[in-house]
Design a protein around this motif. Structure first.
Motif, PDB file in Angstrom:
ATOM      1  N   UNK A  94       0.820  -1.201   0.000  1.00  0.00           N
ATOM      2  CA  UNK A  94       0.000   0.000   0.000  1.00  0.00           C
ATOM      3  C   UNK A  94       0.856   1.254   0.000  1.00  0.00           C
ATOM      4  N   UNK A  95       0.229   2.404  -0.044  1.00  0.00           N
ATOM      5  CA  UNK A  95       0.919   3.699  -0.131  1.00  0.00           C
ATOM      6  C   UNK A  95       1.872   3.932   1.035  1.00  0.00           C
ATOM      7  N   UNK A  96       1.568   3.391   2.198  1.00  0.00           N
ATOM      8  CA  UNK A  96       2.404   3.603   3.376  1.00  0.00           C
ATOM      9  C   UNK A  96       3.605   2.658   3.430  1.00  0.00           C
ATOM     10  N   UNK A  97       3.686   1.707   2.519  1.00  0.00           N
ATOM     11  CA  UNK A  97       4.763   0.721   2.491  1.00  0.00           C
ATOM     12  C   UNK A  97       5.909   1.178   1.596  1.00  0.00           C
ATOM     13  N   UNK A  98       7.094   0.547   1.770  1.00  0.00           N
ATOM     14  CA  UNK A  98       8.270   0.922   0.994  1.00  0.00           C
ATOM     15  C   UNK A  98       8.031   0.747  -0.508  1.00  0.00           C
ATOM     16  N   UNK A  99       7.405  -0.347  -0.885  1.00  0.00           N
ATOM     17  CA  UNK A  99       7.064  -0.610  -2.274  1.00  0.00           C
ATOM     18  C   UNK A  99       5.547  -0.677  -2.363  1.00  0.00           C
ATOM     19  N   UNK A 100       4.989  -0.082  -3.407  1.00  0.00           N
ATOM     20  CA  UNK A 100       3.530  -0.067  -3.488  1.00  0.00           C
ATOM     21  C   UNK A 100       3.045  -0.134  -4.929  1.00  0.00           C
ATOM     22  N   UNK A 101       1.779  -0.425  -5.062  1.00  0.00           N
ATOM     23  CA  UNK A 101       1.101  -0.374  -6.354  1.00  0.00           C
ATOM     24  C   UNK A 101       0.080   0.748  -6.268  1.00  0.00           C
ATOM     25  N   UNK A 102      -0.311   1.310  -7.402  1.00  0.00           N
ATOM     26  CA  UNK A 102      -1.326   2.364  -7.363  1.00  0.00           C
ATOM     27  C   UNK A 102      -2.631   1.851  -6.742  1.00  0.00           C
ATOM     28  N   UNK A 103      -3.317   2.735  -6.051  1.00  0.00           N
ATOM     29  CA  UNK A 103      -4.582   2.370  -5.408  1.00  0.00           C
ATOM     30  C   UNK A 103      -5.677   2.281  -6.467  1.00  0.00           C
ATOM     31  N   UNK A 104      -6.298   1.099  -6.584  1.00  0.00           N
ATOM     32  CA  UNK A 104      -7.415   0.993  -7.519  1.00  0.00           C
ATOM     33  C   UNK A 104      -8.609   1.788  -6.992  1.00  0.00           C
ATOM     34  N   UNK A 105      -9.230   2.558  -7.843  1.00  0.00           N
ATOM     35  CA  UNK A 105     -10.366   3.397  -7.455  1.00  0.00           C
ATOM     36  C   UNK A 105     -11.682   2.682  -7.732  1.00  0.00           C
ATOM     37  N   UNK A 106     -11.835   2.164  -8.946  1.00  0.00           N
ATOM     38  CA  UNK A 106     -13.094   1.509  -9.326  1.00  0.00           C
ATOM     39  C   UNK A 106     -12.912   0.746 -10.619  1.00  0.00           C
ATOM     40  N   UNK A 107     -13.790  -0.227 -10.816  1.00  0.00           N
ATOM     41  CA  UNK A 107     -13.916  -0.877 -12.110  1.00  0.00           C
ATOM     42  C   UNK A 107     -15.366  -0.718 -12.525  1.00  0.00           C
ATOM     43  N   UNK A 108     -15.584  -0.128 -13.686  1.00  0.00           N
ATOM     44  CA  UNK A 108     -16.924   0.109 -14.193  1.00  0.00           C
ATOM     45  C   UNK A 108     -17.228  -0.925 -15.274  1.00  0.00           C
ATOM     46  N   UNK A 109     -17.939  -2.010 -14.911  1.00  0.00           N
ATOM     47  CA  UNK A 109     -18.169  -3.107 -15.858  1.00  0.00           C
ATOM     48  C   UNK A 109     -18.863  -2.680 -17.145  1.00  0.00           C
ATOM     49  N   UNK A 110     -19.794  -1.735 -17.061  1.00  0.00           N
ATOM     50  CA  UNK A 110     -20.531  -1.337 -18.263  1.00  0.00           C
ATOM     51  C   UNK A 110     -19.623  -0.692 -19.313  1.00  0.00           C
TER      52      UNK A 110
END
Length: 137
Positions: A94-110
């Protein structure tokens, strides 16, 4: 100056025209996520793999107060990507960790649209290529 596309078209990605139309995307984000998009929206295509996916930058808001996101519109439902990104963050990236991935916001299936935060920093691919792969010593 970025090239302006009048009507983006890719038969392999059926929702691309709606996603890359700022007015339509703003409407969808307002309806589906309840976001206030009245301050404006700018889109910039970063990478387009025909019949597969298109990655683009989204800038929401007015000058000075702007939220930046990355959007990926896929040819098919890739909600699995959203779930995996979330699982990776929960596993200690997560953002607070040394290594992180971007935070997923949403997936819009439509729309087959994945939204995640835009983060500054070195791209993993660039670091891997520069290092020359595995350490041979």
């Amino acid at each position: 100056m970025p090239k302006v596309m009048e009507t983006p078209s890719d038969p392999g990605i059926p929702t691309i025209a709606a996603v890359l139309d700022p007015a339509e995307l703003a409407r969808q984000l307002s309806v589906l996520l309840g976001w206030d998009t009245t301050q404006g929206m700018r889109l910039r295509v970063l990478r387009w793999k025909k019949a597969n996916r298109c990655t683009f930058e989204i800038a929401l808001g007015a000058a000075g107060v702007c939220q930046e996101l990355i959007g990926k519109v896929y040819a098919e439902d890739r909600s699995d990507v959203y779930r995996v990104m979330e699982e990776i963050r929960q596993a200690g990236f997560g953002a607070e960790d040394e290594f992180s991935v971007p935070r997923p916001i949403a997936f819009l299936p439509s729309l087959h649209l994945l939204l995640y935060e835009k983060v500054a920093g070195a791209k993993a691919r660039g670091l891997i290529v520069q290092s020359g792969g595995a350490d041979s010593t």
